[in-house]
Design an enzyme around this catalytic site. Sequence first.
Site, short mmCIF file in Angstrom:
data_model
loop_
_atom_site.label_atom_id
_atom_site.label_comp_id
_atom_site.label_asym_id
_atom_site.label_seq_id
_atom_site.Cartn_x
_atom_site.Cartn_y
_atom_site.Cartn_z
N SER A 196 0.86 -1.18 0.00
CA SER A 196 0.00 0.00 0.00
C SER A 196 0.89 1.23 0.00
O SER A 196 2.08 1.15 0.33
CB SER A 196 -0.88 -0.01 1.26
OG SER A 196 -1.48 1.25 1.49
N TYR B 24 -1.71 -1.56 10.53
CA TYR B 24 -1.78 -1.64 9.08
C TYR B 24 -0.48 -1.16 8.44
O TYR B 24 0.08 -1.80 7.55
CB TYR B 24 -2.96 -0.79 8.59
CG TYR B 24 -3.23 -0.90 7.11
CD1 TYR B 24 -3.95 -1.98 6.60
CD2 TYR B 24 -2.80 0.07 6.22
CE1 TYR B 24 -4.21 -2.09 5.24
CE2 TYR B 24 -3.06 -0.01 4.87
CZ TYR B 24 -3.76 -1.10 4.38
OH TYR B 24 -4.02 -1.20 3.04
#
Length: 271
Positions: free
Chosen positions: A141, A153
Amino acid sequence: MSESYWNGKTFIVTGGARGQGAAEVNRLLALGANAVVVDPLSPDSADWAIDRAPDSRLRLVAGGVQLESTWREVLEAVAAIGAPLAGLVNNAGITLRKTVTQTSLEEWERLLSVNLTGAYLGIRMTAPVMMDGGSIVNVSSTAGLTGYFSAAYTASKWGLRGLAKAAAIELAPRKIRVNTVCPGLVDTPMINRPNGGYGHDQARAFFEGNRSLTPLARGADPDEVAGAVIFLLGPDSRFVTATDLAVDGGMIGGGIYSHIGRSVGTVQDAL
């Protein structure tokens, strides 16, 4: 791209029952490849049901990528298809939009087990049976390229990049390439729904905040990210390994000053 490369080869896609993962599976099937999809969700209940193909070309394994037992089932599915394993896409992931001090140990361990341990297990268990010259793609990401407030995350997405580089070194003698794709904002219904600890209003604000920092001023279609993944799986990237490919509409490269430029009027808003 010649379909001859893809015919008679098998590729594994985790998190392949919906969204970005489903787009990757659909591309592989369209090219003539076989696919093993790993996902705890039933395709019939997913946001995007994957295009169906004969059982000889498509197998579904319902299970969590953080479990060794799931990966043993994956290897059985690959063997049942009976074609060489040529690639793995570690696409599965969950999100949690909480800071370091807001994140419980249970939440931390659950997210890393899916996002990072799942990819580690996938590489460790499939690499020994993958054909020489194969390809592995970790889906990270933009949160794995810059600072981001979501602690677990972010740690998992940075970790995926490091895992790919370590595996690329180990597997290079067998000409197995390992790369990472780093998507930015991906425009799916899920991102606008309450998820990851956000309610509806926060989810919309999160989407708009990401969009405002993207020079191309929109989110990616899942198929646009899938195109980058297919490139890294295929023969056109045969000299590319240990590399991070941002598919983010310019967010990391120019997002900050793009936003500032529009705010002060130096850069015009997209038409």
